[in-house]
Design an enzyme around this catalytic site. Structure first.
Site: not given
Ligand code: NAD
Length: 291
Positions: A52, A96, A119
């Site tokens: 990412k 994460q 997200d």
């Protein structure tokens, strides 16, 4: 049979994002900035976050990676997220997952400001998706939708069967495929671990989206002739053919199923790279919203 080439499409998207960033900069606007928080040292999480951050840099985004030890308390993580919330240069924040067991993922997700939740996991964004309002769509289902769109796959009136009911893939992709408009307007059946006669359901699927995390679960008998098959699964399986000692395996038996379907995503190189591209797209959207 056509391969839905996530590597190719995600590279196109990243090039488009890079051009948009350059345009922003030429108007004197700020670079989009993604902050990623990684707690602990899980190998797979390290790899995902690494990809990412690298992709952000390639597209001209700023990125900040905050590494915290496994011993980090929930309170400390909340404080880190709040700092990022309050930092005006940060447009998007991701934490994460999975987090260590002593930290509540729900509490952390709800700490992220919805307008920085790239997200799309915050209940506000999940709710907006459900009722058709604009917000952040989780990157993996957004990537599936983008693949369907870029390959002009017909969805209206089709029977879409989804296997897996997670908050990050199965549920949101079911909502997206059943919403009004294109891609959407499909009749959706959502299957899960308690579904019975799964094969008889998947055999009716014009579009089969598989996200359960069991390697090679979907076999040729489960798939209708000329179906569109989208494999979200990624499991590390042992092999002697790579230096790392593992390879990534999907939920679909690709060798068999690819002979029967009209479109299929490979693993790796299908949905995975799309996820990162859509995360970046969300970050640019967050940045644009603040202009
Ligand atoms: P999850 O692991 O949270 O849940 C699995 C789901 O599968 C559950 O809803 C369960 O009901 C269902 N399931 C389990 N066994 C089943 C069975 N025998 N029959 C039918 N349904 C069954 O799901 P997730 O987080 O969406 O992850 C699924 C897979 O997708 C994993 O391999 C994960 O690594 C992968 N994934 C990939 C990406 C990507 O970017 N490509 C992103 C997210 C997840």
């Amino acid at each position: 049979m056509t391969i839905l080439d996530g590597n190719h499409i995600s590279a196109l998207i990243k090039a488009e994002l890079k051009a948009e960033v350059e345009k922003r900069l030429s108007f004197g606007k700020k670079r989009p900035h993604l902050a990623a928080v990684l707690v602990g040292n899980d190998g797979a999480s390290e790899t995902y976050v690494g990809h990412k951050v690298k992709s952000c840099e390639q597209a001209g985004f700023s990125s900040t990676l905050i590494r915290l030890s496994t011993e980090t308390t929930e309170f400390q993580l909340i404080e880190e997220v709040k700092k990022l919330n309050n930092n005006p240069d940060i447009d998007g924040i991701i934490v994460q997952l999975p987090l260590p067991k002593h930290i509540s993922e729900d509490i952390i997700i709800e700490t992220i400001l919805p307008e920085k939740d790239v997200d799309g996991f915050h209940p506000i964004n999940a709710g907006r998706l459900l009722i058709g309002q604009d917000g952040f769509v989780p990157a993996t289902p957004a990537g599936i939708i983008e693949l369907i769109e870029r390959y002009n796959i017909e969805t209206s009136g089709k029977h879409c069967v989804v296997i897996g009911r997670s908050n990050i893939v199965g549920k949101p992709i079911s909502v997206l495929m059943s919403r009004k408009g294109y891609p959407g307007d499909a009749t959706v059946t959502l299957c899960h671990s308690r579904s019975t006669n799964l094969s008889s359901i998947t055999q009716q699927a014009d579009i089969l989206i598989v996200a359960l995390g069991i390697p090679n679960f979907v076999t040729i008998e489960m798939v209708k002739q000329d179906a569109v098959v989208i494999d979200v699964g990624i499991t590390r399986t042992a092999t002697t053919t790579t230096k790392s000692g593992y390879k990534l395996t999907g939920d679909v038996n690709y060798a068999e199923v690819s002979k029967k379907c009209s479109f299929i995503t490979p693993v790796p190189g299908g949905v995975g790279p799309m996820t990162i591209a859509m995360l970046m797209k969300n970050t640019l959207k967050a940045c644009n919203t603040k202009d």
